[in-house]
Design a protein around this motif. Sequence first.
Motif, PDB file in Angstrom:
ATOM      1  N   GLN A 185      -4.364   0.893  -4.068  1.00 23.94           N
ATOM      2  CA  GLN A 185      -3.468  -0.134  -3.539  1.00 23.94           C
ATOM      3  C   GLN A 185      -3.664  -0.269  -2.038  1.00 23.94           C
ATOM      4  O   GLN A 185      -3.906   0.709  -1.330  1.00 23.94           O
ATOM      5  CB  GLN A 185      -2.010   0.216  -3.844  1.00 23.94           C
ATOM      6  N   ASP A 189       4.161  -3.550  -0.853  1.00 28.59           N
ATOM      7  CA  ASP A 189       4.474  -4.757  -1.620  1.00 28.59           C
ATOM      8  C   ASP A 189       5.106  -5.816  -0.717  1.00 28.59           C
ATOM      9  O   ASP A 189       5.838  -5.497   0.228  1.00 28.59           O
ATOM     10  CB  ASP A 189       5.431  -4.430  -2.761  1.00 28.59           C
ATOM     11  N   ARG A 206       1.496  -7.509  -5.003  1.00 31.12           N
ATOM     12  CA  ARG A 206       0.831  -6.234  -4.727  1.00 31.12           C
ATOM     13  C   ARG A 206      -0.679  -6.461  -4.705  1.00 31.12           C
ATOM     14  O   ARG A 206      -1.227  -7.124  -5.591  1.00 31.12           O
ATOM     15  CB  ARG A 206       1.205  -5.192  -5.779  1.00 31.12           C
TER      16      ARG A 206
END
Length: 564
Positions: A185, A189, A206
């Motif tokens: 990631q 977010d 995301r």
Amino acid sequence: MTDIKRNTSALFGTLLLLIVCGNLHAAVTEVTATVDANPMIMDESVNLVVTANDDISSNAFDPNPLLKDFVVGNTSVSRQTRSINFQTTRLTQWTTRLIPRKPGRYTIPAFTIEGQQSQPIQLSVLPASASRAGRNRNLYVTTDVDTNEVYLQQQIRYTAKLYLATDLQRGSLAAPKLADAEVRQIGQDKEYNEIIDGKRFRIIERVFAIIPQKSGQFVIEGSLFEGEVADNSSQSFGFFSRTKSVTRLGPNIDITVRPIPQGYNTHWLPSDYIELNEEWQPQPSEYRVGEPITRTLTLTAVGLVEEQLPSVNSGYPDSLKTYPEQPTSTTVERDDSLIAQRTERIAIIPSEAGDITIPEVRVPWFNVKTQTTEYATLPSRTITIQPSASQSNNLPSLPPVSVEPDIDTPTEVVTITQTSWWSHSSTALLILWLLTLLLWYVSRNKEGSPQRNSSSAKVEANSWDSLSAALKTNEPGKIQPALAMWLSEVCNKKHCSLAESQRLLADEPLNLAIKNMLQSRYSQENTSWTANELSKIIQRIKSDKNKKRVSQGTELKSLYPTNA
């Protein structure tokens, strides 16, 4: 009366025995399988319920045959026991959440449990856009990539968005899946609102970085959302509202991963942008022999991770002693992209004065936009090394020269005529005088000056005492200048630099010990260096020199034997 009680007890005992025996011999006689939605929408989930009419092991149901066509969620197991008119019924129920991988018609196979088999189920999966309910959904996931065609180990920016038009109680959004790839990631977010077809949606975005490690055709499996939302179709009780479990799967994405181009023989670095920087400490104003210089090289690459970065090959001339530190690397996140950085620090100690040229540094990389090989470069640099401070302070000063002004005076030319015999005799006398002077000088050097030898021995003894005291401190900063002074006495060269003494002695163990000491001194990392090894080597050099002096003294005495 007693007989009636006895008969009643016998009857109950018989019934109980029959029930127990019946339970002991009970077995699965029926297995059923059902789904709670058929047809269903593509990115939604369906619950598969498999029921067996007996209390059996939880492992009797195997959902692995479903993995070919579905994303299979967790399986929950429940058991029920009912007894009516002395008839006991037991049920074991497995509930599994299924998400189809793509639209179409699927067959949920028959399941065999304890010899009994369920009926297969024909399930229809509709595309989300083909259903009116799909257009009016309150919860769905979208996926997107910045490019569908990349090179091997080139970053793919993958974006998953969760659209919510209902109250979310809890939930999780999983990372996408790609075989033979690194997925991580990027950043935090993002949350914002949008109105779509007159309906307000809360959007959770995301971003992931996907770095494929294998070339070919692949499918990125969409991000999976699992959670609980408020169930508006049911009544709430007091302050508590009922919730329902929901599952949504983002669409899959096809990608193509190109291999490394043929003929590319250097380290593979596919990127949009790579740069190479350097920093000098102190700033390039004035450098001196024996004083440390720190050069920091930083390689920065966009869209890569730190493990992909190569070492920076920087060359240096022999007049510069280099002591590289352990390189450091890191990966940071900027503007929805990975940025890898490698830092190398080199301690440099000049051993000679003068102008020194440091060669150019080049790091090749592959520009994925232009599809060409480019180079991150540092141009060659010429630095000026001044003599050490001790050498500068001990340079002999020249007497002032007075220049007489030119005066126009008459010049008298005198012509002297010499006879030939006088010229030859003068030349012979001059040669004899020079030979006499040379013989006297050689004889004087052989005998030596007691006063000079005594002074030199005293200076060497003082420098040895200073070095011995510095070695006991175990501090390279104190040992280095004391060692340089003592070695200059050993080499019989006043104010000789440490590097010059090393060159004259050509002692490999000494050079290695000094290198370790300087590396410990100029490195920014904590090291466990001690002066023990260096002290042993210095003791050996001192002992060898003393033996050499004794040997030379014996030879000199043998040249002048005494008469018995």
